[in-house]
Structure formats: C-alpha cells, structure tokens
Design a protein around this motif. Structure first.
Motif, PDB file in Angstrom:
ATOM      1  N   LEU A  65       0.776  -1.085  -0.124  1.00  0.00           N
ATOM      2  CA  LEU A  65       0.071   0.010  -0.016  1.00  0.00           C
ATOM      3  C   LEU A  65       0.937   1.366   0.006  1.00  0.00           C
ATOM      4  O   LEU A  65       2.177   1.161   0.351  1.00  0.00           O
ATOM      5  CB  LEU A  65      -0.822   0.184   1.298  1.00  0.00           C
ATOM      6  N   PRO A  66       0.269   2.364  -0.452  1.00  0.00           N
ATOM      7  CA  PRO A  66       1.160   3.590  -0.348  1.00  0.00           C
ATOM      8  C   PRO A  66       1.730   3.905   1.050  1.00  0.00           C
ATOM      9  O   PRO A  66       0.868   3.728   1.956  1.00  0.00           O
ATOM     10  CB  PRO A  66       0.297   4.626  -0.648  1.00  0.00           C
ATOM     11  N   PRO A  67       2.668   4.266   1.228  1.00  0.00           N
ATOM     12  CA  PRO A  67       3.470   4.691   2.583  1.00  0.00           C
ATOM     13  C   PRO A  67       2.669   5.513   3.354  1.00  0.00           C
ATOM     14  O   PRO A  67       2.797   5.482   4.376  1.00  0.00           O
ATOM     15  CB  PRO A  67       4.497   5.180   2.256  1.00  0.00           C
ATOM     16  N   GLU A  68       1.823   6.175   2.763  1.00  0.00           N
ATOM     17  CA  GLU A  68       1.021   7.410   3.799  1.00  0.00           C
ATOM     18  C   GLU A  68      -0.231   6.676   4.292  1.00  0.00           C
ATOM     19  O   GLU A  68      -0.900   7.273   5.075  1.00  0.00           O
ATOM     20  CB  GLU A  68       0.636   8.394   2.825  1.00  0.00           C
ATOM     21  N   THR A  69      -0.536   5.374   3.864  1.00  0.00           N
ATOM     22  CA  THR A  69      -1.661   4.527   4.198  1.00  0.00           C
ATOM     23  C   THR A  69      -1.797   4.670   5.723  1.00  0.00           C
ATOM     24  O   THR A  69      -0.643   4.197   6.457  1.00  0.00           O
ATOM     25  CB  THR A  69      -1.980   3.159   3.757  1.00  0.00           C
ATOM     26  N   ARG A  70      -2.681   5.061   6.611  1.00  0.00           N
ATOM     27  CA  ARG A  70      -2.761   5.245   7.948  1.00  0.00           C
ATOM     28  C   ARG A  70      -3.717   3.824   8.518  1.00  0.00           C
ATOM     29  O   ARG A  70      -3.940   3.973   9.838  1.00  0.00           O
ATOM     30  CB  ARG A  70      -3.299   6.467   8.523  1.00  0.00           C
ATOM     31  N   LEU A  71      -3.996   2.852   7.748  1.00  0.00           N
ATOM     32  CA  LEU A  71      -4.825   1.752   8.269  1.00  0.00           C
ATOM     33  C   LEU A  71      -4.130   1.034   9.529  1.00  0.00           C
ATOM     34  O   LEU A  71      -3.014   0.823   9.326  1.00  0.00           O
ATOM     35  CB  LEU A  71      -4.978   0.555   7.356  1.00  0.00           C
ATOM     36  N   ALA A  72      -4.717   0.953  10.668  1.00  0.00           N
ATOM     37  CA  ALA A  72      -4.218   0.136  11.814  1.00  0.00           C
ATOM     38  C   ALA A  72      -3.708  -1.367  11.191  1.00  0.00           C
ATOM     39  O   ALA A  72      -4.450  -1.897  10.735  1.00  0.00           O
ATOM     40  CB  ALA A  72      -5.143   0.042  12.845  1.00  0.00           C
ATOM     41  N   PHE A  73      -2.663  -1.405  11.856  1.00  0.00           N
ATOM     42  CA  PHE A  73      -2.031  -2.826  11.863  1.00  0.00           C
ATOM     43  C   PHE A  73      -2.807  -3.755  12.413  1.00  0.00           C
ATOM     44  O   PHE A  73      -3.317  -3.483  13.303  1.00  0.00           O
ATOM     45  CB  PHE A  73      -0.432  -2.795  12.444  1.00  0.00           C
ATOM     46  N   GLY A  74      -2.851  -5.176  12.073  1.00  0.00           N
ATOM     47  CA  GLY A  74      -3.520  -5.976  12.500  1.00  0.00           C
ATOM     48  C   GLY A  74      -4.416  -7.156  11.543  1.00  0.00           C
ATOM     49  O   GLY A  74      -3.527  -7.113  10.245  1.00  0.00           O
ATOM     50  N   ILE A  75      -5.153  -7.928  12.041  1.00  0.00           N
ATOM     51  CA  ILE A  75      -5.655  -8.946  11.229  1.00  0.00           C
ATOM     52  C   ILE A  75      -7.355  -8.788  10.754  1.00  0.00           C
ATOM     53  O   ILE A  75      -8.047  -8.282  11.718  1.00  0.00           O
ATOM     54  CB  ILE A  75      -5.725 -10.491  11.887  1.00  0.00           C
ATOM     55  N   VAL A  96     -13.921  -6.249   6.078  1.00  0.00           N
ATOM     56  CA  VAL A  96     -15.320  -6.345   6.660  1.00  0.00           C
ATOM     57  C   VAL A  96     -15.248  -6.309   8.220  1.00  0.00           C
ATOM     58  O   VAL A  96     -16.145  -5.633   8.770  1.00  0.00           O
ATOM     59  CB  VAL A  96     -15.568  -7.753   6.275  1.00  0.00           C
ATOM     60  N   SER A  97     -13.824  -6.649   8.955  1.00  0.00           N
ATOM     61  CA  SER A  97     -13.944  -6.495  10.176  1.00  0.00           C
ATOM     62  C   SER A  97     -12.506  -6.780  10.632  1.00  0.00           C
ATOM     63  O   SER A  97     -11.841  -7.365   9.933  1.00  0.00           O
ATOM     64  CB  SER A  97     -14.831  -7.288  11.193  1.00  0.00           C
ATOM     65  N   ARG A  98     -11.997  -5.924  11.648  1.00  0.00           N
ATOM     66  CA  ARG A  98     -10.689  -6.280  12.119  1.00  0.00           C
ATOM     67  C   ARG A  98     -11.005  -7.163  13.404  1.00  0.00           C
ATOM     68  O   ARG A  98     -11.626  -7.022  14.321  1.00  0.00           O
ATOM     69  CB  ARG A  98     -10.217  -5.025  12.799  1.00  0.00           C
ATOM     70  N   LEU A  99      -9.876  -8.164  13.161  1.00  0.00           N
ATOM     71  CA  LEU A  99     -10.192  -9.488  14.203  1.00  0.00           C
ATOM     72  C   LEU A  99      -9.267  -9.276  15.470  1.00  0.00           C
ATOM     73  O   LEU A  99      -9.556  -9.568  16.489  1.00  0.00           O
ATOM     74  CB  LEU A  99      -9.879 -10.717  13.379  1.00  0.00           C
ATOM     75  N   ARG A 100      -8.217  -8.645  15.414  1.00  0.00           N
ATOM     76  CA  ARG A 100      -7.103  -8.448  16.376  1.00  0.00           C
ATOM     77  C   ARG A 100      -5.947  -7.447  15.967  1.00  0.00           C
ATOM     78  O   ARG A 100      -5.652  -7.377  14.637  1.00  0.00           O
ATOM     79  CB  ARG A 100      -6.497  -9.896  16.837  1.00  0.00           C
ATOM     80  N   GLY A 101      -5.445  -7.058  16.891  1.00  0.00           N
ATOM     81  CA  GLY A 101      -3.903  -6.297  16.507  1.00  0.00           C
ATOM     82  C   GLY A 101      -2.870  -6.948  16.055  1.00  0.00           C
ATOM     83  O   GLY A 101      -2.892  -8.481  16.103  1.00  0.00           O
ATOM     84  N   MET A 136      -3.022 -18.421  13.434  1.00  0.00           N
ATOM     85  CA  MET A 136      -3.358 -18.180  12.188  1.00  0.00           C
ATOM     86  C   MET A 136      -4.405 -19.031  11.670  1.00  0.00           C
ATOM     87  O   MET A 136      -5.281 -18.526  10.977  1.00  0.00           O
ATOM     88  CB  MET A 136      -2.103 -18.156  11.080  1.00  0.00           C
ATOM     89  N   ALA A 137      -4.292 -20.054  12.115  1.00  0.00           N
ATOM     90  CA  ALA A 137      -5.659 -20.875  11.737  1.00  0.00           C
ATOM     91  C   ALA A 137      -6.849 -20.431  12.307  1.00  0.00           C
ATOM     92  O   ALA A 137      -8.021 -20.635  12.112  1.00  0.00           O
ATOM     93  CB  ALA A 137      -5.226 -22.386  12.463  1.00  0.00           C
ATOM     94  N   ARG A 138      -6.526 -19.939  13.634  1.00  0.00           N
ATOM     95  CA  ARG A 138      -7.894 -19.430  14.454  1.00  0.00           C
ATOM     96  C   ARG A 138      -8.444 -18.179  13.956  1.00  0.00           C
ATOM     97  O   ARG A 138      -9.521 -17.979  13.548  1.00  0.00           O
ATOM     98  CB  ARG A 138      -7.647 -19.290  16.003  1.00  0.00           C
ATOM     99  N   ASP A 139      -7.421 -17.454  13.455  1.00  0.00           N
ATOM    100  CA  ASP A 139      -7.713 -16.235  12.520  1.00  0.00           C
ATOM    101  C   ASP A 139      -8.498 -16.679  11.281  1.00  0.00           C
ATOM    102  O   ASP A 139      -9.585 -15.903  10.883  1.00  0.00           O
ATOM    103  CB  ASP A 139      -6.462 -15.358  12.149  1.00  0.00           C
TER     104      ASP A 139
END
Length: 319
Positions: free
Chosen positions: A214-224, A276-281, A295-298
């Motif tokens: 993604l572009p470096p300025e993307t501010r999406l929160a890290f996570g799953i 659709v949704s953020r599962l965890r950080g 990862m399997a649980r994710d």
C-alpha cells in the motif's frame, strides 16, 4: 453504471454536454458526497440530462503540502468506480498543477465549467472552494454562475451537527474501526493494488498470501482483518494481515491476504479488497508454531465474521 473517465478534456462528447456537473475532490465518495450527487442527479434524470463529476488529480492538498503525504481513501480509478455507483455518467479528471492552482475563480467558471464542460447546472458541497487562494467559495459560485448562464446549487452539510468528512473516515481506519468507517462511506472500504512477489513465508507456513504494498501514507491500523477480494470477476473470502511482521523481520508494512478456497497465480494482477472487520491487532508470539496456530484461528474467525448478516449501512461494494 459506467466508470468512464476523461482526462483533461478540451471539450466533452455531445452526450455529456449540457449536463448537471458536481464538483469536488470526492476522496472516498462517502455519504456526504453521495448526497451532493443525488441533488444533481434526480433533476438531471427527470430532464434527460447527463450527470458529470469534475474532480482533480493529484489531490490539491498533496500539491500544496507535499511534505504532508495524504492518506487517500480512493485512488483515481476507484474514485471513478464509486462515483459511477453513486449515479454519475462520467468523471472528468483535471490535472491539478501550478497553472490550475493559480487560476482565478472567475476564469475557472468561464474556462472549465462553461467552456470545457458546457454545464447546464453546477452543484457543489457547502464547504467546497476553488481558484487562486481558494477565493471560489460556494457563495461566489452562486453569484458568478448566473452571469455565465449557469444554474448553481449548494448542497447543505450532510450528517447532522458533525458533517461527514473524509478526515473522519481516515481517523476511523487508523484506529482499526472499519465498521464505523464503512457506515460513513455507505459501503465497505476498498483498497487496491497489484499483487507482488513476497518471501513466500506464508506458503511455507501453510497459508499462502497475495501481497500488496500500500502507499506509505496509508494510515490503516496494523492487524488482522476479515476481507473479501474480487478475483477474476468473482468474490472470494479471505483473512488478511497488515503490518510489519514482528515475528520475522519487522520490515516495511505489507498487506497480505490469505484467500480461502482459492488456488491460482495472481502475481502482477490487480486486486481489489474490501475490509469487513478487524479481528485483532498485530502481535509477536513466543514461537512460530504459536503463530501458525493463531493464524488457523484467525481464518476461522474470519469465516465467522464473513458469514454474519451484512450491515445495511455498510454493504459490500465489490460487485
């Protein structure tokens, strides 16, 4: 629905002239933008006139403040898709450069709105400004338009006491609040990019991924995240990780998507993905084995999230 784009046209094709023109940056094409388009489109359809969106690339803020990279909610192509989805027949993209930034507001009305676009009606949002030093306010346009033979309408704020804005949506995504962002957008947020080669670590762990930088300025929160992707014309469920991979290299951010029940070579292909949704950080585990188990649980948690009823305020926008 058509996502027709016209880049810096000198004059519009006959079928797009004498139309209702909406003007703005339209980053995100959120519900506030959609209300502006509806105000233009409903009378245009009744009169048999086209609806044209006029927007600018690069985003003017990126031109004026290159040292402050802007987290774009929609790139040029995605913006045109969403404008078409909102009811626009064609999108005109004007290059925003030094000449455009110093153009007087009166000249913009005469040269662009009247000359190039041959507009019948112009609709702008309550906070839209244009022309040198932003002197082209909605009030200015309402006064200048009739002198140039234009009907002008100014759309009121949308969203109550706190009008919806692109900045609000960026802040929600930065906090990982993808459902809240989707409700302001009126659809799930979509990111796009070309699938790039990675280090194949996901495949080695049993979860091969399609990787997008993604572009470096993307501010999406890290996570799953639980996601859906448009792959060769069909929608595929997935679980995605966005972050620096602290378990391994803590490198540059990468968006890695495991596509469920899918096999195929996607390298070099464009991919559109909706959150659709953020599962965890993002986390670092005590071992690689512990990571693989998570990862399997994710993946199972993503399946459950994707099977939940669609939020009517933030529906899918991939199809």
């Amino acid at each position: 629905m058509s996502d027709l784009q016209l880049l810096d046209p000198e004059i519009l094709p006959p079928g797009l002239r004498d139309g209702h023109v909406v003007v703005g940056n339209f980053d995100g094409v959120h519900r506030g933008h959609q209300s502006v388009i509806r105000q233009a489109a409903e009378p245009a359809r009744a009169a048999g006139r086209p609806v044209v969106a006029l927007t600018f690339e690069p985003h003017p803020r990126s031109f004026f403040q290159p040292d402050r990279p802007l987290f774009r909610l929609t790139g040029r192509d995605e913006k045109a898709r969403q404008l078409a989805r909102a009811g626009v027949d064609a999108t005109v993209v004007l290059t925003f450069d030094c000449a455009r930034s110093t153009q007087e507001a009166e000249d913009f009305v005469a040269d662009v709105l009247v000359g190039r676009l041959a507009a019948h009606t112009v609709v702008v949002g309550w906070d839209f400004h244009f022309g040198r030093a932003r002197k082209g306010s909605p009030a200015f346009l309402a006064e200048a338009g009739p002198r140039h033979g234009l009907y002008v309408e100014v759309a009121p704020p949308y969203g109550g006491s706190t009008p919806i804005s692109s900045s609000m949506i960026r802040d929600h995504l930065a906090a990982g609040e993808v459902l809240a962002a989707g409700r302001l957008l009126g659809r799930r947020w979509i990111l796009e990019g070309e699938v790039a080669h990675g280090d194949a670590r996901g495949r080695d762990l049993g979860f091969p991924t399609a990787n997008i930088r993604l572009p470096p300025e993307t501010r999406l929160a890290f996570g799953i995240y639980a996601v859906r992707a448009l792959v060769d014309g069909r929608i595929v469920s997935g679980a995605a990780s966005y972050g620096r991979r602290p378990q391994f290299d803590d490198g540059a951010p990468l968006f890695e998507t495991y596509l469920m029940d899918f096999s195929g070579d996607l390298y070099g292909k464009p991919l559109r993905i909706e959150l659709v949704s953020r599962l965890r950080g993002e986390e670092k585990f005590v071992s690689v084995e512990a990571l693989v188990a998570q990862m399997a649980r994710d993946v199972e948690n993503a399946r459950a999230a994707l099977a939940a009823p669609e939020d009517p305020l933030a529906p899918s926008a991939l199809a």
